[in-house]
Design a protein around this motif. Sequence first.
Motif, PDB file in Angstrom:
ATOM      1  N   VAL A 226       0.852  -1.184   0.000  1.00  0.00           N
ATOM      2  CA  VAL A 226       0.000   0.000   0.000  1.00  0.00           C
ATOM      3  C   VAL A 226       0.892   1.239   0.000  1.00  0.00           C
ATOM      4  CG1 VAL A 226      -1.731   1.324   1.266  1.00  0.00           C
ATOM      5  CG2 VAL A 226      -1.836  -1.187   1.263  1.00  0.00           C
ATOM      6  N   SER A 231      -3.156   6.147  -0.611  1.00  0.00           N
ATOM      7  CA  SER A 231      -4.277   5.509   0.070  1.00  0.00           C
ATOM      8  C   SER A 231      -5.080   6.523   0.884  1.00  0.00           C
ATOM      9  CB  SER A 231      -3.762   4.407   0.995  1.00  0.00           C
ATOM     10  OG  SER A 231      -4.810   3.883   1.775  1.00  0.00           O
ATOM     11  N   ASP A 233      -6.688   5.722   3.440  1.00  0.00           N
ATOM     12  CA  ASP A 233      -6.690   5.247   4.828  1.00  0.00           C
ATOM     13  C   ASP A 233      -5.598   5.883   5.683  1.00  0.00           C
ATOM     14  OD1 ASP A 233      -8.799   3.535   4.260  1.00  0.00           O
ATOM     15  OD2 ASP A 233      -7.453   1.898   3.660  1.00  0.00           O
TER      16      ASP A 233
END
Length: 311
Positions: A226, A231, A233
């Motif tokens: 990732v 991302s 998040d």
Amino acid sequence: MSAFNAIGDEREIDRDEYTPGVEPQPTWCPGCGDFGVLKALKQALPEVGKTPEEVLTVTGIGCSGKLNSYLDTYGFHTIHGRALPVARAAKLANPDLEVVAAGGDGDGYGIGGNHFIHSARENHDMTYIVFNNEIFGLTKGQTSPTSPKGHKSKTQPSGSAKTPLRPLSMSLNAGASYVARTAAVNPNQAKEIIKEAIEHDGFAHIDFLTQCPTWNKDARQYVPYVDVQESDDYDFDVHDRAEAAEMMRETEDVLNEGTVLTGRYYIDDDRPSYTQEKKAVGELPDQPLAERYFDDDAEWERSYDLLERHK
């Protein structure tokens, strides 16, 4: 004048210039992540406008130490754990030289750990790439400083009882002004991070995850990964030391749980490099030491001429 005539020339550079004329056959195992480092470096150097004559690649011992055998730049193959002091000396002697140091996790975080800490603390202007495969590869699979707890190896047949070292956090705490992690399975990100690290004025540390299919099958391929910058998040400021430290902590917590986080973690563009600080206090000469070897009229200072005698 310059110690290297090519320094300062501006021209188009092709990545093939970084491939030796008589290309040696790489001895890395098929599937080794080290190929990814070599490819990313060959792509990044031309994009920052560096010719092979403007670059010095300093390596330690181990699989990663073969890097400068397959890269057509000036090269220095040091002994185990000693790539950084050699790289630092070269940069001080010729500040115009682009210096890239490389070593494995055992070489850089174990045997050469002291040099790593103080190179980061002093903020030497260079790029340091650590091939992190969580194992001693060339010496056939011993536990390294980054091997996860419980990992079984020739030196820890019952499983390592030690918690792995946290390279990103250690780098930040030591004082590195650019800290990033990338992986061989993410070649585009790897190239961009290496390019940024080379352009950064200060100590740029890249923890480069390189899978070892021969001696560390537990690490798999470091996928899926990732990118923390892409991302939704993860949201933190790479220029904020506290936020960077928290993101590093999370990244290092989850690596051996199957979540591979990569990206830029900390960037400090305002901190002066070691070279800049030395120039500011008058401890670096106007004429680099490397150029004096090419100048018959150069005057050489000796330490006993610079220091006051004890009375």
